[in-house]
Design a protein around this motif. Structure first.
Motif, PDB file in Angstrom:
ATOM      1  N   GLU A  23       8.160 -16.901 -12.559  1.00 18.10           N
ATOM      2  CA  GLU A  23       7.859 -17.467 -13.881  1.00 18.10           C
ATOM      3  C   GLU A  23       7.012 -16.519 -14.724  1.00 18.10           C
ATOM      4  O   GLU A  23       7.169 -16.451 -15.941  1.00 18.10           O
ATOM      5  CB  GLU A  23       7.176 -18.823 -13.732  1.00 18.10           C
ATOM      6  CG  GLU A  23       8.039 -19.880 -13.070  1.00 18.10           C
ATOM      7  CD  GLU A  23       9.328 -20.166 -13.820  1.00 18.10           C
ATOM      8  OE1 GLU A  23       9.289 -20.337 -15.057  1.00 18.10           O
ATOM      9  OE2 GLU A  23      10.387 -20.221 -13.169  1.00 18.10           O
ATOM     10  N   ALA A  27       7.597 -15.219 -18.575  1.00 15.47           N
ATOM     11  CA  ALA A  27       6.562 -15.318 -19.606  1.00 15.47           C
ATOM     12  C   ALA A  27       6.298 -13.950 -20.232  1.00 15.47           C
ATOM     13  O   ALA A  27       6.184 -13.841 -21.461  1.00 15.47           O
ATOM     14  CB  ALA A  27       5.277 -15.891 -19.006  1.00 15.47           C
ATOM     15  N   LEU A  63       6.936 -23.085 -20.631  1.00 15.58           N
ATOM     16  CA  LEU A  63       7.442 -21.933 -21.371  1.00 15.58           C
ATOM     17  C   LEU A  63       8.398 -22.368 -22.482  1.00 15.58           C
ATOM     18  O   LEU A  63       8.336 -21.853 -23.600  1.00 15.58           O
ATOM     19  CB  LEU A  63       8.148 -20.962 -20.421  1.00 15.58           C
ATOM     20  CG  LEU A  63       7.245 -20.230 -19.423  1.00 15.58           C
ATOM     21  CD1 LEU A  63       8.081 -19.465 -18.401  1.00 15.58           C
ATOM     22  CD2 LEU A  63       6.271 -19.312 -20.131  1.00 15.58           C
ATOM     23  N   CYS A  66       6.535 -23.693 -25.378  1.00 15.68           N
ATOM     24  CA  CYS A  66       5.958 -22.602 -26.172  1.00 15.68           C
ATOM     25  C   CYS A  66       6.970 -22.068 -27.185  1.00 15.68           C
ATOM     26  O   CYS A  66       6.603 -21.729 -28.315  1.00 15.68           O
ATOM     27  CB  CYS A  66       5.487 -21.469 -25.264  1.00 15.68           C
ATOM     28  SG  CYS A  66       3.937 -21.812 -24.410  1.00 15.68           S
ATOM     29  N   ASN A  93      -0.040 -26.246 -21.678  1.00 11.36           N
ATOM     30  CA  ASN A  93       0.562 -25.407 -22.711  1.00 11.36           C
ATOM     31  C   ASN A  93       0.456 -26.111 -24.064  1.00 11.36           C
ATOM     32  O   ASN A  93       0.269 -27.323 -24.121  1.00 11.36           O
ATOM     33  CB  ASN A  93       2.026 -25.116 -22.385  1.00 11.36           C
ATOM     34  CG  ASN A  93       2.830 -26.360 -22.131  1.00 11.36           C
ATOM     35  OD1 ASN A  93       2.919 -26.803 -20.989  1.00 11.36           O
ATOM     36  ND2 ASN A  93       3.396 -26.952 -23.164  1.00 11.36           N
TER      37      ASN A  93
END
Length: 162
Positions: A23, A27, A63, A66, A93
Motif C-alpha cells: 500500500e 501511496a 487512498l 484521498c 484519512n
C-alpha cells in the motif's frame, strides 16, 4: 528497486509488513503521504489471508478517499496490540463526505458496481470472524476506520513485540 528496499517498513509481523509496504508503494505513486505507527508480535492468531485482506481494504479505502477529496491528502495507520490479546488497527484519512449514521452502508463510487463495493463488507466479515469490531466515523473532515480483532494475539507473544 534498491531505493524501495531501504524504505521497507518492518512492524514485527511479516504479513502486516507486506500489506503495508504494498500500500505504501501505491501511496508514493500517487504522492499521498503515509504515516505508519505499527508494532506487533511476529506471530498472530489471524489467518494471513484475512490479515492482508483487512489491511489492504482499509488502506485502499483511505487512498481512494484521498483521490476524491480536495485539500490535504494523507493516510495515517496505527496497528498495535490492545489489552491481553486483541489487535487494534486504525486508518485515518481526510474526507469531504458528510457524517453518516453508518458508514458500512455507503455505496461504492466506482463505475462498475457489480465488481466493486465489497471492501467494507469484507472488513466487517473479518472483524466478526475474530469476534471483533469495525467502526467508521467522520469527524471534522477526517474519516477514522477502526478495527479490533479479539483473540488475535497469543499471550506468550506479547514479549516479542518490537
Amino acid at each position: 528497486i534498491s531505493s524501495q528496499l531501504f524504505r521497507y517498513i518492518d512492524c514485527g509481523n511479516q504479513d502486516i509488513s507486506a500489506a503495508i509496504n504494498l500500500e505504501r508503494l501505491k501511496a508514493e505513486r500517487d504522492h499521498i503521504p503515509m504515516n505508519v505507527n505499527a508494532a506487533v508480535p511476529e506471530r498472530l492468531q489471524v489467518e494471513s489471508m484475512d490479515l492482508c485482506s483487512l489491511l489492504t481494504n482499509l488502506i485502499d479505502n483511505g487512498l481512494e478517499e484521498c483521490h476524491r477529496t480536495k485539500g490535504e491528502k494523507y493516510v495515517h495507520i496505527v496497528i498495535q496490540t490492545q489489552g491481553k490479546n486483541s489487535l487494534y488497527i486504525c486508518v485515518i484519512n481526510p474526507t469531504d463526505r458528510q457524517p453518516a449514521a453508518d458508514v458500512r452502508t455507503w455505496a461504492t463510487s466506482k463505475r462498475n458496481k457489480e465488481r466493486h463495493g465489497f471492501g467494507v463488507s469484507i472488513i466487517q466479515r473479518i472483524a466478526e470472524k475474530y469476534d471483533g469490531y469495525f467502526h467508521g466515523c467522520i469527524k471534522d473532515g477526517t474519516f477514522i476506520a477502526e478495527v479490533i480483532l479479539n483473540e488475535a494475539v497469543a499471550e506468550e507473544d506479547h514479549s516479542r513485540e518490537r
